[in-house]
Design a protein around this motif. Structure first.
Motif, PDB file in Angstrom:
ATOM      1  N   TRP A 104     -31.321  49.160  18.022  1.00 38.36           N
ATOM      2  CA  TRP A 104     -31.292  50.234  19.020  1.00 38.36           C
ATOM      3  C   TRP A 104     -30.764  51.527  18.404  1.00 38.36           C
ATOM      4  CZ3 TRP A 104     -33.832  50.946  23.205  1.00 38.36           C
ATOM      5  CH2 TRP A 104     -33.427  51.906  24.133  1.00 38.36           C
TER       6      TRP A 104
ATOM      7  N   TYR B 220     -28.010  45.691  18.409  1.00 36.88           N
ATOM      8  CA  TYR B 220     -27.313  46.972  18.306  1.00 36.88           C
ATOM      9  C   TYR B 220     -27.880  47.808  17.160  1.00 36.88           C
ATOM     10  CZ  TYR B 220     -23.751  44.799  21.308  1.00 36.88           C
ATOM     11  OH  TYR B 220     -23.106  44.177  22.341  1.00 36.88           O
TER      12      TYR B 220
ATOM     13  N   TRP C 276     -26.763  39.684  18.715  1.00 40.61           N
ATOM     14  CA  TRP C 276     -26.236  40.919  19.286  1.00 40.61           C
ATOM     15  C   TRP C 276     -26.183  42.041  18.260  1.00 40.61           C
ATOM     16  CZ3 TRP C 276     -25.045  41.824  24.384  1.00 40.61           C
ATOM     17  CH2 TRP C 276     -24.992  40.712  25.219  1.00 40.61           C
TER      18      TRP C 276
ATOM     19  N   THR D 120     -29.515  54.242  26.576  1.00 41.99           N
ATOM     20  CA  THR D 120     -28.776  52.998  26.320  1.00 41.99           C
ATOM     21  C   THR D 120     -28.296  52.367  27.621  1.00 41.99           C
ATOM     22  OG1 THR D 120     -28.036  53.841  24.166  1.00 41.99           O
ATOM     23  CG2 THR D 120     -26.810  51.991  25.105  1.00 41.99           C
ATOM     24  N   ALA D 121     -27.762  53.196  28.523  1.00 41.97           N
ATOM     25  CA  ALA D 121     -27.308  52.681  29.813  1.00 41.97           C
ATOM     26  C   ALA D 121     -28.480  52.125  30.612  1.00 41.97           C
ATOM     27  CB  ALA D 121     -26.605  53.792  30.598  1.00 41.97           C
TER      28      ALA D 121
ATOM     29  N   TYR E 268     -31.937  45.235  31.267  1.00 42.34           N
ATOM     30  CA  TYR E 268     -31.652  43.917  30.684  1.00 42.34           C
ATOM     31  C   TYR E 268     -30.911  43.032  31.694  1.00 42.34           C
ATOM     32  CZ  TYR E 268     -31.236  40.785  26.672  1.00 42.34           C
ATOM     33  OH  TYR E 268     -31.379  39.731  25.798  1.00 42.34           O
ATOM     34  N   ILE E 269     -29.905  43.594  32.350  1.00 38.83           N
ATOM     35  CA  ILE E 269     -29.121  42.817  33.313  1.00 38.83           C
ATOM     36  C   ILE E 269     -29.999  42.349  34.473  1.00 38.83           C
ATOM     37  CG2 ILE E 269     -27.257  42.981  35.015  1.00 38.83           C
ATOM     38  CD1 ILE E 269     -25.818  44.852  33.034  1.00 38.83           C
TER      39      ILE E 269
ATOM     40  N   ALA F 183     -29.481  48.773  29.248  1.00 39.29           N
ATOM     41  CA  ALA F 183     -28.539  47.730  29.660  1.00 39.29           C
ATOM     42  C   ALA F 183     -28.793  47.303  31.103  1.00 39.29           C
ATOM     43  CB  ALA F 183     -27.105  48.238  29.500  1.00 39.29           C
TER      44      ALA F 183
END
Length: 253
Positions: free
Chosen positions: A142, A139, A135, A113-114, A120-121, A117
């Motif tokens: 995922w 969620y 969103w 998950t991290a 994605y960023i 993220a």
């Protein structure tokens, strides 16, 4: 219930310390490994493929698909030796088999998950992807990836404990998951008669949910969330049955 949470939390800390050490930033490899794989695939595809695939940028396509596939494969691989690697803990009455599997898979889910993220960023900063269109759907999708991945991991682990040959076959079977997962293509690109067959597999449903949450209604997606949830529950229950008595089987070996 609080007792189970404390046990899983303690096992999580033990697993992190055992695998990555007490000092330094070794624990960041939980995030760093999927990051390296994902960015490697994005760079390779950027060099050999056009910037868009059926109107979708390669970066977001790889991010939503390959990160989900990595989650599946890592959860399965880390579960195969879970009992053998923690057989000493089985002498404690309070620690059950499911505590060990939940701790290991929660660690993989948190790291994946991290990593998702971070990817994605980075892609957002590069203008490759917009903010998620939905969103909550992202969620939910995922979490569905993690849920179905846990179910598959328990089944493979249970089979590997019961049948020695399965331990050698599982890596091959995880490679066979790649064309069935929908990680590198959208189901909208598949002819309808074959799309129906792919939707019988739980994994493409979860990945398409993630993509629907990211891309929104302007990119057609196909999935059945209720079927993915039911399939994940069935796989989880089947895996728990296969793992029943696993402690005795490992101890005998």
């Amino acid at each position: 219930m609080s007792r189970h949470f404390r046990i899983i939390g303690a096992l999580l800390m033990r697993e992190m310390t055992t695998r990555y050490g007490r000092e330094g930033l070794g624990f960041l490899w939980v995030v760093g490994e999927p990051l390296l794989f994902c960015f490697g695939v994005i760079i390779m595809w950027t060099l050999i493929k056009p910037a868009y695939e059926h109107g979708i940028r390669l970066g977001p396509l790889v991010m939503t698909g390959y990160m989900s596939l990595l989650m599946y494969r890592h959860m399965i691989s880390i579960s195969l030796g879970a009992i053998q690697g923690n057989i000493g803990l089985m002498h404690h009455r309070q620690i059950g088999i499911m505590h060990i599997f939940l701790a290991r898979n929660l660690m993989e889910f948190a790291g994946g998950t991290a990593a998702f993220a971070v990817v994605y960023i980075v892609l957002f900063a590069m203008g490759q992807v917009e903010l998620p269109a939905n969103w909550l759907l992202l969620y939910a999708g995922w979490i569905m990836v993690g849920f179905t991945g846990l179910g598959a991991a328990l089944i493979f682990a249970g089979l590997a404990i019961r049948f020695e040959l399965m331990e050698r076959l599982v890596p091959v079977l995880t490679y066979a998951m790649i064309p069935l997962s929908g990680a590198f293509f959208m189901l909208a690109w598949i002819p309808q008669q074959y799309r129906y067959l792919l939707l019988l597999v739980p994994f493409p449903n979860a990945i398409e949910m993630v993509r629907d949450g990211v891309f929104g209604e302007f990119v057609p997606t196909y999935y059945h969330a209720d079927y993915a949830l039911l399939s994940g529950a069935v796989m989880l229950f089947t895996g728990m049955i296969l793992l029943s008595g696993a402690k005795n089987r490992v101890a005998i070996e």
